[in-house]
Structure formats: C-alpha cells, structure tokens
Design an enzyme around this catalytic site. Structure first.
Site, short mmCIF file in Angstrom:
data_model
loop_
_atom_site.label_atom_id
_atom_site.label_comp_id
_atom_site.label_asym_id
_atom_site.label_seq_id
_atom_site.Cartn_x
_atom_site.Cartn_y
_atom_site.Cartn_z
N ASN A 1 0.82 -1.20 0.00
CA ASN A 1 0.00 0.00 0.00
C ASN A 1 0.86 1.26 0.00
O ASN A 1 1.85 1.34 0.72
CB ASN A 1 -0.93 -0.01 1.21
CG ASN A 1 -1.83 -1.22 1.21
OD1 ASN A 1 -1.98 -1.87 0.18
ND2 ASN A 1 -2.41 -1.55 2.34
N CYS B 1 15.73 15.97 -9.59
CA CYS B 1 16.55 15.48 -8.48
C CYS B 1 17.77 16.38 -8.34
O CYS B 1 18.15 17.10 -9.27
CB CYS B 1 16.97 14.04 -8.77
SG CYS B 1 17.99 13.31 -7.48
N HIS C 1 5.70 -1.14 -2.88
CA HIS C 1 5.27 -0.43 -4.10
C HIS C 1 5.39 1.08 -3.94
O HIS C 1 4.67 1.83 -4.60
CB HIS C 1 3.83 -0.83 -4.48
CG HIS C 1 3.74 -2.23 -5.03
ND1 HIS C 1 2.55 -2.92 -5.11
CD2 HIS C 1 4.69 -3.05 -5.53
CE1 HIS C 1 2.79 -4.12 -5.63
NE2 HIS C 1 4.07 -4.23 -5.89
N CYS D 1 20.63 15.38 -8.56
CA CYS D 1 21.59 14.90 -9.55
C CYS D 1 21.21 15.39 -10.95
O CYS D 1 21.90 15.09 -11.93
CB CYS D 1 21.70 13.37 -9.53
SG CYS D 1 20.30 12.51 -10.27
#
Ligand code: OAD
Length: 270
Positions: free
Chosen positions: A112, A158, A129, A160
């Site tokens: 969940n 991100c 998940h 990066c």
C-alpha cells in the site's frame, strides 16, 4: 473461525521473528478502495488499469507528460493520492501496530502506498510499491518528500539533475533494489508470515510467501497465515497453512486480544 483466531494467536505468541505482509484489503475499512475486490478500482474501471500499464513508459519517454497526467485532478493520479493522505487507520492497522509494540511483529511489508500503517503507529514499514508522500529518482535512487517540491515546474528534478517520478511503483517498473533486497531478507529469516488483505496476484511481491515456504519444515520452517475476505492463490496452492476468512479490521483485533491473553498467562507462569 474462533478456533483459527486462537490458532493464529498461539502461532504468533510462539514465534521469534514474525512479519506482516499487507495489501489494499487492509485499507478498505478506512475508505480506500482496493483494486480487485467487488468495488475495486480495476474491477469497476478496467480502463484505469489499462492506463496504469502505460504510466512507467510514459515517465521514461516523456517525464513532463507523465507529471501532467499525474497532476490531472480528474484522473486517478495525484487527486487519488492526495485523497489517500487524508485517510485514518482502522482497527486492522492498529492491531498490526499493536503486534509490533508487543515485540512479536518485527517488520511490516506493505504494497500500500497510503502510509496508513505509520499513522497507526507501526514503525518498521517497508513500502514495496513505494509511498504516496515521496518522489524518487530512478538514476541515483534518492527519495524526497513530495512537500519539498511545488510541482509548478514540471518535471521536478533530483539534485543529480535527473527527473523525479512518484515513489509509487507503476506496472512494468522494477521494484527499487533496496526494498526488494530487504523484503527478501525478511522472507528468508521470518518464522511466521501474517498476510493480510491481498489478492496475492501481483509479482514479485506475491512470490515472497513461496520464497519463505521454500525453506522447508523443521527449525528453518515458517508458518504462513492469511487473513483475507476471499481465498487467494496462496490458499489454493497450499502456500499458506490456513486462511482466516473475513475482514482484517474485525479479525486482527480479535487475534491481538488472544495474543494478549496468552502473553499474560505466560507472564504468570514465569
Ligand atoms: P487487491 O485489490 O488485488 O486485493 C485486495 C484483497 O483484499 C482482495 O482479495 C479482497 O477480497 C481483500 N479485501 C478487501 N477488503 C478486505 C477487508 N476489509 N478485509 C480482508 N480482506 C479484504 O489489492 P492488492 O493485493 O494490494 O500495485 O494489489 C496488489 C497490487 O495491485 C497493488 O499494490 C497495486 C495493484 O495494481 C501497483 O499499483 C503496482
């Protein structure tokens, strides 16, 4: 059913390393629809399921289009996710948290994305998940709180420099390796697996019980218990030892009550 509840309590009280696996069924009593139950998201809207199969590829091909789709308040994307963040735990979530507080359950591995286990007080939760309140970088694996990003300029990036996607794992997307490895390690070391509210048809999550069971009988053996509204492939294939059929929000608190009685009897004898 009462005998099975007592049996589950005895098995839990006797265990050394119990883990819990959960699916959408534990959250239906909190008002979050499951996927494959009678009122499930995929059952009532097969088109949404077909759309969900496209999502991962959409992100890979066009992150901006992915985000526009996810933020579409009419669709099942972020509207659905935002709604989830408002939801409160039900007695099933509280019972799982209680088993952890008693020191019996060591880890809860959930499919969940709703984060309700944590709201109920469970500390060691693995989000197989992903989680609705996070964003994840597929390149470097970093995760960020969704609230850290305004989501006005899409796609969010991100540190990066690569585009971020929701941490939620979509169909066709590999399970993040940190989670996959940690979950397999738990499956290989637990001596009891309590599987709650999952149809157990989505892989690789659904392989965890068979992985645990493959360790065989005896000292390294594992007890596998299902609590679910309906039998599942784990029931039919004999991977679980027994199924307690019914609602997790009703059954799990009864199991916890029985565990409590057993533990207090044990304390008296010590
Ligand atoms: P499913 O909807 O497939 O299964 C939920 C199960 O819980 C069904 O067997 C229901 O009968 C049962 N159930 C519903 N309410 C219950 C209740 N109150 N008490 C006990 N049982 C109840 O959901 P999952 O197994 O979680 O993945 O689905 C697995 C994955 O499929 C999800 O994580 C999601 C979905 O596609 C992704 O999005 C990648």
């Amino acid at each position: 059913m009462h005998n099975l509840i007592k049996r589950a309590a005895a098995d839990l009280a006797a265990s050394n390393h119990a883990i819990v696996l959960t699916g959408a069924g534990v959250s239906t009593e909190s008002g979050v629809a499951d996927f494959r139950g009678p009122k499930g998201i995929w059952t009532t809207n097969p088109q949404a399921e077909a759309q969900a199969y496209q999502r991962y590829e959409r992100f890979l091909n066009d992150p901006k289009a992915y985000w526009e789709e996810m933020l579409d308040t009419v669709g099942s994307g972020s509207y659905f996710y935002r709604q989830m963040r408002e939801v409160a735990p039900n007695p099933g979530h509280h019972a799982i948290a209680h088993l952890e507080q008693l020191g019996i359950v060591k880890c809860t591995i959930t499919q969940n994305v709703d984060g309700i286990h944590e709201k109920a007080g469970t500390r060691n939760v693995m989000h197989y998940h992903g989680a609705v309140e996070k964003l994840r970088c597929l390149s470097c694996g970093s995760r960020f709180g969704v609230d850290e990003y305004s989501l006005e300029k899409l796609p969010p990036l991100c540190r990066c420099g690569r585009p971020l996607k929701y941490d939620v794992v979509h169909f066709q997307e590999p399970i993040p390796t940190d989670i996959m490895d940690a979950a397999e390690e738990e499956a290989m070391k637990c001596d009891l697996m309590l599987i709650c509210g999952t149809s157990a048809v989505v892989y690789p999550f659904a392989a965890l019980p068979a992985m645990a069971r493959s360790r065989g009988r005896g000292a390294s053996g594992v007890k596998i218990i299902e609590v679910n509204a309906d039998p599942t492939p784990l029931t039919h294939q004999g991977i679980s030892h027994y199924l307690i059929q019914g609602k997790t929000g009703e059954i799990l608190p009864l199991v916890v009550d029985e565990v409590g009685k057993l533990l207090s009897q044990r304390d008296k004898h010590e």
